[in-house]
Design an enzyme around this catalytic site. Sequence first.
Site: not given
Ligand code: COA
Ligand code: ZN
Length: 307
Positions: A207, A240
């Site tokens: 990738h 990203c």
């Molecule tokens: N989809 C939707 N919501 C999610 C989720 C998912 N896969 N995983 C966790 N959540 C929600 C939880 O339910 C919680 O919701 P609330 O605040 O309404 O209670 C909230 O997100 C926080 O949950 P937590 O487990 O504490 O997660 P976090 O705040 O540590 O975040 C991720 C972790 C992974 C959810 C977040 O960092 C994320 O979505 N990152 C995106 C990464 C991405 O897309 N990167 C680019 C591509 S590589």
């Molecule tokens: Zn990429």
Amino acid sequence: MTPDTIYITDVAPRDGLQNQAVHLSTEAKLDLIEHLVQAGVNSVEATSFVSPKAVPQMADAGDLIGRVQTRWPQLRSSVLVPNLKGLERAHAAGAQEIAVVLCASETMNRKNINMGLDAALDVCEQTLAQAHALGLRTRAYVAVAFDCPFEGETPLAAVLHLAARMVEARAGEIVIADTIGSAAPLQVKQRLSALRDVVPSDRLAVHLHDTRGLGAANAWAALEAGVRRFDSSVGGIGGCPFAPGAAGNLATEDLVLMAQRCGLTSDISLDALLDAVDFAEAQLQKPLGGRASAWLRRERAKRREAL
Ligand code: COA
Ligand code: ZN
């Protein structure tokens, strides 16, 4: 897998759109996928089941994947899931293939999914096991596999170790990602050659991003190392939001043109791909395209004039 064919997953609907200022509607995303299908693309990364607070552009993931599966049952449509909650949501929406993301550095995992490397590895293994139990196809990204924007060069040993763990976890494809587009051809050839010792060649994918204009050169280096599976993004859209300096992906049209000129086939029509670039450009309201699209457009204009 045959050595004179390259297998492309177009990641524009996910990697391409996750970082855009203009948020596309679900309908527009489906139209983009329609253009890709028309061009002969048979594998896409359709969306991601991540927190909509983290990536609002992907908030429609459930609706989108349901419609994609119904409309194009033959299309491989992978969805990125960061954790078990993402897998649960993806499965409930009807996804047939998921991708987990394992960053090869401590800091990048924290920035991306708010957990350290050991915890991320654990989550990826659990998510893959659960996905297999549900009968889903799987991919596993090893991200920042060349450089991390926070920690500098990623040790090759770390990449090899994580890739081997993903093989053990039975990921269907192990996708080595140059997330910030900092790799150079010699390094790509060396790293992917080393990876071929730990990942079966029909499961190894790469990738690439084109941040420094080396995307196509890096793809050639990957081909020389024997890799035939590539992620790329039509129009080169991508990046990203959590990795500073990450610019667009290797453009699918650049990859396909290079492959065709080197005697490799992909079943993708460059002319139809140009329609997809035009469509994405109109939607995102900015000029797009990798290096090849200007030439492809001129060639198309000449052909039309000649009619
Ligand atoms: N989809 C939707 N919501 C999610 C989720 C998912 N896969 N995983 C966790 N959540 C929600 C939880 O339910 C919680 O919701 P609330 O605040 O309404 O209670 C909230 O997100 C926080 O949950 P937590 O487990 O504490 O997660 P976090 O705040 O540590 O975040 C991720 C972790 C992974 C959810 C977040 O960092 C994320 O979505 N990152 C995106 C990464 C991405 O897309 N990167 C680019 C591509 S590589
Ligand atoms: Zn990429």
